[in-house]
Design an enzyme around this catalytic site. Structure first.
Site, PDB file in Angstrom:
ATOM      1  N   ARG A 184       0.822  -1.222   0.000  1.00  0.00           N
ATOM      2  CA  ARG A 184       0.000   0.000   0.000  1.00  0.00           C
ATOM      3  C   ARG A 184       0.855   1.270   0.000  1.00  0.00           C
ATOM      4  O   ARG A 184       0.504   2.285   0.597  1.00  0.00           O
ATOM      5  CB  ARG A 184      -0.949   0.052   1.205  1.00  0.00           C
ATOM      6  CG  ARG A 184      -2.057  -0.950   1.194  1.00  0.00           C
ATOM      7  CD  ARG A 184      -3.047  -0.709   0.073  1.00  0.00           C
ATOM      8  NE  ARG A 184      -4.213  -1.556   0.218  1.00  0.00           N
ATOM      9  CZ  ARG A 184      -4.276  -2.826  -0.199  1.00  0.00           C
ATOM     10  NH1 ARG A 184      -3.255  -3.368  -0.825  1.00  0.00           N
ATOM     11  NH2 ARG A 184      -5.373  -3.532  -0.013  1.00  0.00           N
ATOM     12  N   GLU A 243      -5.231   4.731   5.820  1.00  0.00           N
ATOM     13  CA  GLU A 243      -5.000   4.624   4.373  1.00  0.00           C
ATOM     14  C   GLU A 243      -5.499   5.847   3.606  1.00  0.00           C
ATOM     15  O   GLU A 243      -4.741   6.465   2.874  1.00  0.00           O
ATOM     16  CB  GLU A 243      -5.684   3.360   3.853  1.00  0.00           C
ATOM     17  CG  GLU A 243      -4.711   2.313   3.388  1.00  0.00           C
ATOM     18  CD  GLU A 243      -5.291   1.483   2.274  1.00  0.00           C
ATOM     19  OE1 GLU A 243      -4.610   1.346   1.252  1.00  0.00           O
ATOM     20  OE2 GLU A 243      -6.416   0.977   2.393  1.00  0.00           O
ATOM     21  N   SER A 299     -10.774  -0.283   3.068  1.00  0.00           N
ATOM     22  CA  SER A 299     -10.046  -0.426   4.331  1.00  0.00           C
ATOM     23  C   SER A 299      -9.598   0.952   4.804  1.00  0.00           C
ATOM     24  O   SER A 299      -8.928   1.663   4.059  1.00  0.00           O
ATOM     25  CB  SER A 299      -8.807  -1.287   4.145  1.00  0.00           C
ATOM     26  OG  SER A 299      -9.148  -2.553   3.658  1.00  0.00           O
TER      27      SER A 299
HETATM   28  N1  EPU Z   1     -10.974  -9.927  10.446  1.00  0.00           N
HETATM   29  C1  EPU Z   1     -11.688  -9.932  11.628  1.00  0.00           C
HETATM   30  N2  EPU Z   1     -12.735  -9.076  11.750  1.00  0.00           N
HETATM   31  C2  EPU Z   1     -13.106  -8.223  10.768  1.00  0.00           C
HETATM   32  C3  EPU Z   1     -12.374  -8.206   9.571  1.00  0.00           C
HETATM   33  C4  EPU Z   1     -11.308  -9.070   9.430  1.00  0.00           C
HETATM   34  O1  EPU Z   1     -11.377 -10.691  12.538  1.00  0.00           O
HETATM   35  O2  EPU Z   1     -14.080  -7.478  10.997  1.00  0.00           O
HETATM   36  C5  EPU Z   1      -9.837 -10.876  10.296  1.00  0.00           C
HETATM   37  C6  EPU Z   1     -10.296 -12.262   9.884  1.00  0.00           C
HETATM   38  O3  EPU Z   1      -9.466 -13.187  10.534  1.00  0.00           O
HETATM   39  C7  EPU Z   1      -9.996 -12.295   8.395  1.00  0.00           C
HETATM   40  C8  EPU Z   1      -8.769 -11.428   8.320  1.00  0.00           C
HETATM   41  O4  EPU Z   1      -8.971 -10.404   9.296  1.00  0.00           O
HETATM   42  O5  EPU Z   1      -9.741 -13.593   7.944  1.00  0.00           O
HETATM   43  C9  EPU Z   1      -8.534 -10.787   6.959  1.00  0.00           C
HETATM   44  O6  EPU Z   1      -9.724 -10.132   6.546  1.00  0.00           O
HETATM   45  P1  EPU Z   1     -10.002  -9.872   4.978  1.00  0.00           P
HETATM   46  O7  EPU Z   1      -9.765 -11.106   4.172  1.00  0.00           O
HETATM   47  O8  EPU Z   1     -11.326  -9.203   4.869  1.00  0.00           O
HETATM   48  O9  EPU Z   1      -8.859  -8.900   4.539  1.00  0.00           O
HETATM   49  P2  EPU Z   1      -8.230  -7.598   5.244  1.00  0.00           P
HETATM   50  O10 EPU Z   1      -6.846  -7.915   5.672  1.00  0.00           O
HETATM   51  O11 EPU Z   1      -9.153  -7.042   6.246  1.00  0.00           O
HETATM   52  C10 EPU Z   1      -7.116  -6.769   3.039  1.00  0.00           C
HETATM   53  C11 EPU Z   1      -7.062  -5.514   2.231  1.00  0.00           C
HETATM   54  C12 EPU Z   1      -8.326  -5.340   1.414  1.00  0.00           C
HETATM   55  C13 EPU Z   1      -8.460  -6.550   0.503  1.00  0.00           C
HETATM   56  C14 EPU Z   1      -8.484  -7.833   1.340  1.00  0.00           C
HETATM   57  C15 EPU Z   1      -8.476  -9.090   0.493  1.00  0.00           C
HETATM   58  C16 EPU Z   1      -5.675  -3.966   3.463  1.00  0.00           C
HETATM   59  C17 EPU Z   1      -5.608  -2.737   4.294  1.00  0.00           C
HETATM   60  N3  EPU Z   1      -6.878  -4.371   3.098  1.00  0.00           N
HETATM   61  O12 EPU Z   1      -8.171  -6.619   3.981  1.00  0.00           O
HETATM   62  O13 EPU Z   1      -8.170  -4.187   0.628  1.00  0.00           O
HETATM   63  O14 EPU Z   1      -9.639  -6.466  -0.279  1.00  0.00           O
HETATM   64  O15 EPU Z   1      -7.301  -7.884   2.176  1.00  0.00           O
HETATM   65  O16 EPU Z   1      -7.214  -9.261  -0.086  1.00  0.00           O
HETATM   66  O17 EPU Z   1      -4.623  -4.525   3.142  1.00  0.00           O
HETATM   67  C18 EPU Z   1      -8.577  -1.824   0.665  1.00  0.00           C
HETATM   68  O18 EPU Z   1      -7.363  -1.653   0.668  1.00  0.00           O
HETATM   69  O19 EPU Z   1      -9.385  -0.852   0.660  1.00  0.00           O
HETATM   70  C19 EPU Z   1      -9.118  -3.172   0.690  1.00  0.00           C
HETATM   71  C20 EPU Z   1     -10.434  -3.409   0.786  1.00  0.00           C
END
Ligand code: EPU
Length: 349
Positions: free
Chosen positions: A164, A334, A238
């Site tokens: 990012r 972000e 995010s």
């Molecule tokens: N989780 C929770 N609670 C929540 C959300 C997430 O416990 O409310 C935990 C869960 O264990 C889940 C893990 O976090 O398995 C990862 O969650 P998720 O797969 O939704 O991905 P993320 O790490 O929250 C990142 C990116 C997203 C991208 C997804 C999928 C960042 C800041 N965000 O989110 O990107 O779509 O992975 O690859 O790196 C964005 O940048 O705007 C964005 C949406």
């Protein structure tokens, strides 16, 4: 070129904040861009460059000229039997570009489906999702330097991509405007689907050997189930980056929170799921005034309608403090706060 005065930005930011630009102009092509930059100079105006406004938090009315990049051409060149170079103007909507490339059998962008924003903003934050980062597909970026009036092309190494992050977020780029991106895509339909949530979704649908179209469909499905549609509920994806911590810090956290969601990084470091931290701290589904934390994804802050950028900024700060106190982890925001933070005025969001 005559910018419009006192222009509502409500439909130009994905939070839907109803702020006004002192002046607003939408440019097509480099000549109009040059004219707009000159106009801002002649009128002694600050310049704020805007893509689709999906990574911007407008905290108040904006003084100066808001310049929206309107150019939307997509060109393509076949480099070899297997390789395409796709060149997109900065104003092309990102998801439209992903759809266009898939429909024309130029593969590679499927995992990045439905990311809000414009093509020009994509390299700035090195967009990434479901196992792919833009940096893996990017050949080069064309920029317009508002100081020299010259155009330049930066190759991928010069863009200094990391999670990012890119050179476009640094002071070096404060007078640059991204005008086009050049992507390396493939004629081979060989999708990447190792990301756990994606794999599970494909398996649940009994798809063993997915085509790129399957990956696209399932990424869209997962995103639609977790992430609010900005047209329905204002948000900027995010709101925080997933923090990267040292091996030592990770070991301390794991000792106290064995369930903590995290992923390995280079040199023993780890990337922690900020959504997990925020949910554990009790914020998921929290609502204050017209803003809040999304019910399905704690990493997403939302505007229920009539909220303000200041309310979002205050909520974000309270979350940041609470995560610091509970986990001793720093969350980095972000989206860019406009006009209140000191980020480069001339980068595109
Ligand atoms: N989780 C929770 N609670 C929540 C959300 C997430 O416990 O409310 C935990 C869960 O264990 C889940 C893990 O976090 O398995 C990862 O969650 P998720 O797969 O939704 O991905 P993320 O790490 O929250 C990142 C990116 C997203 C991208 C997804 C999928 C960042 C800041 N965000 O989110 O990107 O779509 O992975 O690859 O790196 C964005 O940048 O705007 C964005 C949406």
């Amino acid at each position: 070129l005559q910018p419009q005065a006192d222009y509502s930005l409500r439909h130009h930011n994905s939070f839907g904040f109803d702020v006004r630009a002192e002046y607003f102009v939408c440019t097509q092509g480099t000549e109009q861009l040059r004219d707009a930059v000159q106009w801002a100079r002649d009128h002694d105006c600050a310049l704020h460059v805007l893509g689709d406004g999906s990574n911007t938090v407008f905290s108040s009315d904006v003084d100066g000229l808001v310049l929206k990049i309107g150019a939307r051409q997509i060109d393509s060149e076949k480099l070899s039997a297997q390789a395409y170079r796709v060149i997109a103007d900065a104003g092309v909507n990102w998801h439209a570009l992903v759809e266009h490339c898939l429909a024309t059998e130029q593969y590679g962008l499927e995992n990045l489906a439905m990311i809000p924003g414009s093509a020009g903003a994509a390299p700035i934050q090195n967009i990434g999702a479901y196992g792919i980062e833009l940096a893996q597909l990017l050949d080069s970026v064309e920029i317009f330097d508002t100081t020299s009036g010259q155009c330049r092309q930066l190759n991928a190494a010069q863009c200094q991509f990391s999670y990012r992050h890119s050179i476009f977020k640094t002071r070096a780029a404060r007078n640059w405007i991204v005008t086009r991106i050049h992507l390396n895509l493939s004629a081979a339909d060989k999708p990447c689907f190792h990301y756990a949530a994606l794999q599970q979704s494909l398996q649940a649908a009994n798809i063993q050997n997915p085509a790129s179209k399957d990956v696209f469909d399932h990424v869209c499905k997962i995103r639609s189930s977790k992430l609010p549609d900005p047209k329905v509920l204002g948000n900027a994806g995010s709101f925080f980056k997933n923090p990267i911590v040292s091996a030592e810090k990770m070991a301390q956290l794991l000792a106290r929170y064995p369930q903590i969601a995290h992923y390995p990084e280079a040199e023993g470091r780890a990337k922690i799921a900020a959504g997990w931290l925020i949910e554990q701290a009790g914020w998921k589904g929290y609502r204050r005034d017209a803003v809040g934390v999304h019910d399905n994804q704690a990493l997403v802050l939302v505007n229920y309608g009539g909220g303000t950028g200041q309310q979002i900024a205050t909520l974000a700060n309270d979350i940041r403090v609470s995560i610091r106190e509970k986990f001793d982890v720093e969350l980095e925001q972000e989206p860019v706060l406009v006009p209140a933070d000191n980020s480069p005025a001339c980068t595109m969001r």
